[in-house]
Every structure is written in structure tokens, then in C-alpha cells.
Design a protein around this motif. Sequence first.
Motif, mmCIF file in Angstrom:
data_model
loop_
_atom_site.group_PDB
_atom_site.id
_atom_site.type_symbol
_atom_site.label_atom_id
_atom_site.label_comp_id
_atom_site.label_asym_id
_atom_site.label_seq_id
_atom_site.Cartn_x
_atom_site.Cartn_y
_atom_site.Cartn_z
ATOM 1 N N ASP A 456 48.002 41.032 51.097
ATOM 2 C CA ASP A 456 47.154 42.202 50.849
ATOM 3 C C ASP A 456 47.853 43.192 49.910
ATOM 4 O O ASP A 456 48.382 44.223 50.341
ATOM 5 C CB ASP A 456 46.785 42.875 52.174
ATOM 6 C CG ASP A 456 45.868 41.997 53.013
ATOM 7 O OD1 ASP A 456 45.365 40.997 52.467
ATOM 8 O OD2 ASP A 456 45.670 42.297 54.197
ATOM 9 N N THR A 457 47.847 42.876 48.628
ATOM 10 C CA THR A 457 48.532 43.700 47.631
ATOM 11 C C THR A 457 47.611 44.024 46.466
ATOM 12 O O THR A 457 46.591 43.363 46.253
ATOM 13 C CB THR A 457 49.773 42.976 47.072
ATOM 14 O OG1 THR A 457 49.331 41.825 46.311
ATOM 15 C CG2 THR A 457 50.708 42.520 48.173
ATOM 16 N N GLY A 458 48.014 45.009 45.681
ATOM 17 C CA GLY A 458 47.261 45.351 44.481
ATOM 18 C C GLY A 458 47.317 44.231 43.457
ATOM 19 O O GLY A 458 46.365 44.014 42.700
ATOM 20 N N VAL A 459 48.442 43.489 43.438
ATOM 21 C CA VAL A 459 48.572 42.355 42.519
ATOM 22 C C VAL A 459 47.534 41.291 42.868
ATOM 23 O O VAL A 459 46.896 40.708 41.983
ATOM 24 C CB VAL A 459 49.998 41.759 42.590
ATOM 25 C CG1 VAL A 459 50.150 40.614 41.585
ATOM 26 C CG2 VAL A 459 51.050 42.834 42.324
ATOM 27 N N PHE A 460 47.346 41.050 44.165
ATOM 28 C CA PHE A 460 46.358 40.065 44.620
ATOM 29 C C PHE A 460 44.945 40.470 44.175
ATOM 30 O O PHE A 460 44.166 39.629 43.702
ATOM 31 C CB PHE A 460 46.413 39.928 46.143
ATOM 32 C CG PHE A 460 45.254 39.187 46.741
ATOM 33 C CD1 PHE A 460 45.123 37.814 46.586
ATOM 34 C CD2 PHE A 460 44.268 39.863 47.446
ATOM 35 C CE1 PHE A 460 44.038 37.131 47.123
ATOM 36 C CE2 PHE A 460 43.188 39.203 47.986
ATOM 37 C CZ PHE A 460 43.070 37.826 47.821
ATOM 38 N N LEU A 461 44.611 41.750 44.309
ATOM 39 C CA LEU A 461 43.279 42.207 43.884
ATOM 40 C C LEU A 461 43.102 42.001 42.380
ATOM 41 O O LEU A 461 42.047 41.539 41.926
ATOM 42 C CB LEU A 461 43.076 43.685 44.231
ATOM 43 C CG LEU A 461 42.786 44.046 45.691
ATOM 44 C CD1 LEU A 461 42.472 45.527 45.800
ATOM 45 C CD2 LEU A 461 41.650 43.220 46.270
ATOM 46 N N GLN A 462 44.115 42.353 41.600
ATOM 47 C CA GLN A 462 44.033 42.174 40.150
ATOM 48 C C GLN A 462 43.909 40.686 39.797
ATOM 49 O O GLN A 462 43.116 40.308 38.918
ATOM 50 C CB GLN A 462 45.268 42.774 39.454
ATOM 51 C CG GLN A 462 45.345 44.292 39.483
ATOM 52 C CD GLN A 462 44.408 44.956 38.474
ATOM 53 O OE1 GLN A 462 43.343 44.444 38.175
ATOM 54 N NE2 GLN A 462 44.813 46.104 37.971
ATOM 55 N N LEU A 561 33.922 44.033 43.628
ATOM 56 C CA LEU A 561 35.384 44.164 43.651
ATOM 57 C C LEU A 561 35.850 45.190 42.622
ATOM 58 O O LEU A 561 36.656 46.074 42.928
ATOM 59 C CB LEU A 561 36.022 42.800 43.370
ATOM 60 C CG LEU A 561 37.548 42.720 43.482
ATOM 61 C CD1 LEU A 561 37.994 42.944 44.920
ATOM 62 C CD2 LEU A 561 38.052 41.364 42.987
ATOM 63 N N ALA A 562 35.326 45.098 41.407
ATOM 64 C CA ALA A 562 35.709 46.043 40.349
ATOM 65 C C ALA A 562 35.289 47.459 40.702
ATOM 66 O O ALA A 562 36.047 48.418 40.490
ATOM 67 C CB ALA A 562 35.079 45.620 39.019
ATOM 68 N N ASN A 563 34.080 47.620 41.252
ATOM 69 C CA ASN A 563 33.613 48.958 41.650
ATOM 70 C C ASN A 563 34.566 49.597 42.651
ATOM 71 O O ASN A 563 34.957 50.765 42.513
ATOM 72 C CB ASN A 563 32.219 48.871 42.284
ATOM 73 C CG ASN A 563 31.137 48.500 41.288
ATOM 74 O OD1 ASN A 563 31.359 48.521 40.089
ATOM 75 N ND2 ASN A 563 29.966 48.157 41.791
ATOM 76 N N GLY A 564 34.925 48.823 43.671
ATOM 77 C CA GLY A 564 35.814 49.352 44.708
ATOM 78 C C GLY A 564 37.192 49.676 44.170
ATOM 79 O O GLY A 564 37.787 50.698 44.528
ATOM 80 N N MET A 565 37.711 48.816 43.299
ATOM 81 C CA MET A 565 39.033 49.061 42.708
ATOM 82 C C MET A 565 39.036 50.349 41.887
ATOM 83 O O MET A 565 39.977 51.144 41.958
ATOM 84 C CB MET A 565 39.434 47.870 41.833
ATOM 85 C CG MET A 565 39.759 46.608 42.623
ATOM 86 S SD MET A 565 39.899 45.119 41.596
ATOM 87 C CE MET A 565 41.444 45.407 40.744
ATOM 88 N N LYS A 566 37.970 50.561 41.118
ATOM 89 C CA LYS A 566 37.886 51.779 40.291
ATOM 90 C C LYS A 566 37.840 53.036 41.154
ATOM 91 O O LYS A 566 38.416 54.069 40.790
ATOM 92 C CB LYS A 566 36.665 51.709 39.383
ATOM 93 C CG LYS A 566 36.810 50.699 38.248
ATOM 94 C CD LYS A 566 35.498 50.507 37.494
ATOM 95 C CE LYS A 566 35.604 49.392 36.475
ATOM 96 N NZ LYS A 566 34.293 49.077 35.856
ATOM 97 N N ILE A 567 37.152 52.980 42.285
ATOM 98 C CA ILE A 567 37.118 54.136 43.196
ATOM 99 C C ILE A 567 38.524 54.452 43.690
ATOM 100 O O ILE A 567 38.920 55.620 43.792
ATOM 101 C CB ILE A 567 36.161 53.876 44.374
ATOM 102 C CG1 ILE A 567 34.711 53.887 43.887
ATOM 103 C CG2 ILE A 567 36.344 54.929 45.475
ATOM 104 C CD1 ILE A 567 33.710 53.388 44.906
#
Length: 576
Positions: A456-462, A561-567
Motif C-alpha cells: 500500500d504505497t504511492g509507488v503502487f498507485l502510480q 483512480l486518477a480522480n482520487g489520486m488528484k484529490i
Amino acid sequence: MACYFRRAIAEQVSQVLGVPAEKILHRVHAVPVHRKRPSADFQIFVKSVFDDPGDAAFYQEKTQKLLDKLVVDSVVSEFGLARGILTFKVNRPLLVKKVMHKIRQDGCRYGFSSELVSDFPKGLTLVEYSSPNIAKKFHVGHLRSTIIGNFIANLKEAAGNKVFRVNYLGDWGLQFGLLGAGFSKFGSEDKLKSNALQHLFEVYVKVNAAAEKDEEMKRSAQEFMRKLESGDPQALSLWTHFRGLSIEEYAKVYKRLGIEFDEYAGESFYREKSHDVLDLLRSKNILKITNEGTGVVDLTENGDQSAHSTVMRSDGTTLYITRDIAAAIDRMEKYNFDEMVYVTDKSQQTHFLNLFKILKMLEKDKVDRCQHVMFGRVQGMQTRRGDVIFLEDVLDEARSRMLQNMAKTDTSKTTENPEDTAEKIGVAALIIQDFKGQLQADYRFNWDEALQSCGDTGVFLQYTHARLQSLLTLWNTREEEDFSASCLQDPPAIATLQHLLRYDEVIYKTLKELQPRYLVAYLMGLGHLANVAHHSLHVKGSAPEVAHARLHFFNSIRVVLANGMKILGITPVDKM
């Protein structure tokens, strides 16, 4: 499209129970997805619908009777009962069509256009955050205020509020007296031109050390501060120079974080109005003068001054809280905001409690719309060179480590600007590591943990976003909206769509508590479901109809996913 299903379920339950559908609507909740077994889509805890008290047996009987009278229709395909909770499974082709159509229709508004979220009051939200002290390099201690404040501003804006972002700089007070007095002795214009904040920081350290030993230096600092307070042109000119250089340097750091402000305010803006505050406190007989000559506001019920707030020094100069009172009153009158959010660390909790109490004593009606969002301390942000106190060093470290990781990974794609990509991934890693827990909790930052590509990391989301984006290169007919829902009945697709049903509830809870961890946990769940689906629902080699439907499906995930990341304040990358 959870609101469509909630409405249909609420209306059927309403007809059976004789309770208004509006009352039932917010009691219908999406069921969290279970990764290992199929689950229902929605549930109602029947007891929550009724106002009258009753024991467990009473509600068990009531729930069973309700279950017996409900009928399968075009929306609901199955009912269930477990431990007093009524569950609903919706028509699978309808689930696929409704969710994916709604995401395509709403885009960045998906989840926010729901009846659940649209109930939140709209208006002008003023968010004050970051607020570093000028003439000092951007300390890493301000990172949390900066990213948390940006998240709150993004969230409120996405919910339909007009948002005004304020950076309230620490640009007044005795430290500037020290800096002003010390610059003539320790300062250099040449060094100021080459590295302004580093040099001012060095000057401050030297003059502060000198003032501890030399009473004359301390008096010089106090005299310079008095000159500033009285508007001496020479003192103000030097202070203005320091302030301008500081803002220029801060803007570079904010740009790296993808953050902009509507206003750079500061304590200095309220140096005159803070004296108006003292006059106002006097006129209302709230200001009390102690034997030492300081001005205080009594905050106790019985007037014994055991709890008080000092608002004036014995020499008549104002303090931080006096300027904060002036700033709050000015914003109430100038912006007529609907809510104002202050984002600072929890050490300032008492300060804001006192601020709000004094504003209430001054009968300012908007004080009830003011909120202090506080957070804990972070430790462990050292670079390989040792201890670090500056945010630029942390951002450089995150970028450097990500560049090394990208170079070692065989699956890394060639990007046009590797440094920019590494920067965005590094910032995502910092933000997610920070946002995973309760904001008020202290936590220890761990570089290795934050920069892992799995977990559960920011790298994983990217990585997940980039992977989904790469699939779209296969999509030659994306303009064709229609697709076959029958091609998306596989368990991984259904489980992911069930998770997408819950997005508005997660947004609702995040808005209610202003805690990013709910959104982070949701996006992590979506990322893991997306990766399971990616492994089993192949696009290449599938029949055209199946491939087209799956590309629609993966694009729906990417959008949310992109919407949530931008928030959260993360800029999604398309390649890595």
C-alpha cells in the motif's frame, strides 16, 4: 451509480414498511468487497430505520417479515438475511451498465454527484495551510500542513465548493527583530543574491546565539521590532526585501508539490488591525491589564484569570494570537466565507481553542464555521547524508531514490523526462506514507517502505495507473460507448464494480471527517482489484467484443483512480 440502486432499494423497502423512502435512503450502504468470496452489493440494518426502541428479537422478527414481503424485480435479483442485516444483490448486467455509464458520464464528478454527497452544504471554503516562517528555508515540519491543507482544498473543491487557498506566512514578530538587527553585522548582500534563504538562515542562527549572551544585541533586536511596528521606512524596506525573496523560494518548492495559493497573507498584514482588536477588547471590557502591564483576556467562567490568553506585551506590542484574531475578523468581513479551515500541528490546539473562545466573546457569528484540523509530528525523514530539516532535501531524496529504483527495474518504460516522472512518483510516496494513518497521530517515516512498488504505497498507485493507461493504447474504438455487459460477468470484474459502487460513501466519510486515510484505503483496494483483473481479464488475444468491453472496464477504473489520486494531491503518471 450507487444512488440509482439505493433509491430503488429504498423505495421497495419503503412500500413494505410504510416508512418514507428518504428516511431509508441513507441507511442503505454498499457492502465492502470480500476478496476471497462473492458478496452482496447493499445492506440495511433494519433497526436503524425505526425510531422506536425494541430488543433484538423484535427487530429480528421485523426483518424476517420484511424479507418475506420483498420481491425480486428488474433491479434486485436476490435478498439475504444475516445477524439482523438485510442484504441485496442487484441485477449483474444492470450493475455493469449503470456503474460504467455513470463513470463515463460524470468523469471527475463521479461519486460527488451522488445524493449522499450532494447533501453537504456548498459555499466558500477558506483553507489556511502551509504557513512557513519567512527568511527561513522551508522546514520539513511544514510538509504535513502543506499536503494536508492541499488535500482538504482539493476535496472541498471537488465537492462543489468555491475554495480560497491562503498561505498565512510567519512574517512578523521578535525573530524579525533579531534578523533585522543581525543582518548589518552578519549579513552579506552577495550571499543573499546567490542563496537568499540559506544565508538568512545562517544570519539568524548567528544573531540568535549572540543575543543569548549579549544583552545589547537583544536590545537592538527589540528596537528593530519597535521600528517595524511603528512603520520605520528603512526597517520596513529591509523586511520587505527578505519577505519577497522568501516567497520566491517557497514558490519553487510548491511548484514541485503541484501546489498553488490564491493569497500569500501573513501576520504583518494585521500589525495595525491587531491594535484595533485591542481597542475592541477594551470597549467590550474584555481586555484586562496585569500588574506587569501585559494585556490578557480571561477565559474562565468565574473571572479568576487562572486560564487566560495574553494579547498584548507590557510595551504595547501585539502577539501572534492578537494578529490571528485580527486576521479572522478581517476574513469574516472581507470574504463572508461559509467555512474556514486552519491546518496546523496539534501543538497549536490550545491556541485555536483560545482564538475561537475570544472570537465568540466578541460575538462573531461565523466563529462556529471555523475549524482547526490538527496533525501529529513526523520523524525519520533523514537523507543518506544524515539529518535533514529542509523540505527541498526530502523532495530531492525522494526523486533520487525513485530514479535509482526505476533504473534497476526491468519493466520500467522509457519516459521523456525521467526526473519529472521520478519527482511525481516520489511525491506520491511521501503523500501516501503520510496519509495512511490518523492525521493526529505521530508517525515515523520509512524510506524503504514508502518507495516499495508493491504493497500500500504511492509507488503502487502510480504503477497501477500507468499500467491501466498503457492498456488504452490498444483501444482503437474508444469513441464507441456501447459494449456488451455480458462480457464483464467474470468474478474479478464484478468485485471491482462492487468496489466502485462504494466510492460515494468513502467520499462522504472523507468529507465528514477530513481524514484522507479513508480515500487512501479505498484507492489501495481499487488498485489491488485492478491488478487481479488485469492478470485474468486479458485484452490482447480476446474476441473484439470482449476486448472492447474490457477496455471500457479498465478505463473506468483508471478514471476513478486518477480522480482520487488528484484529490490527495498526487499527479498520476502515464508511464514508469
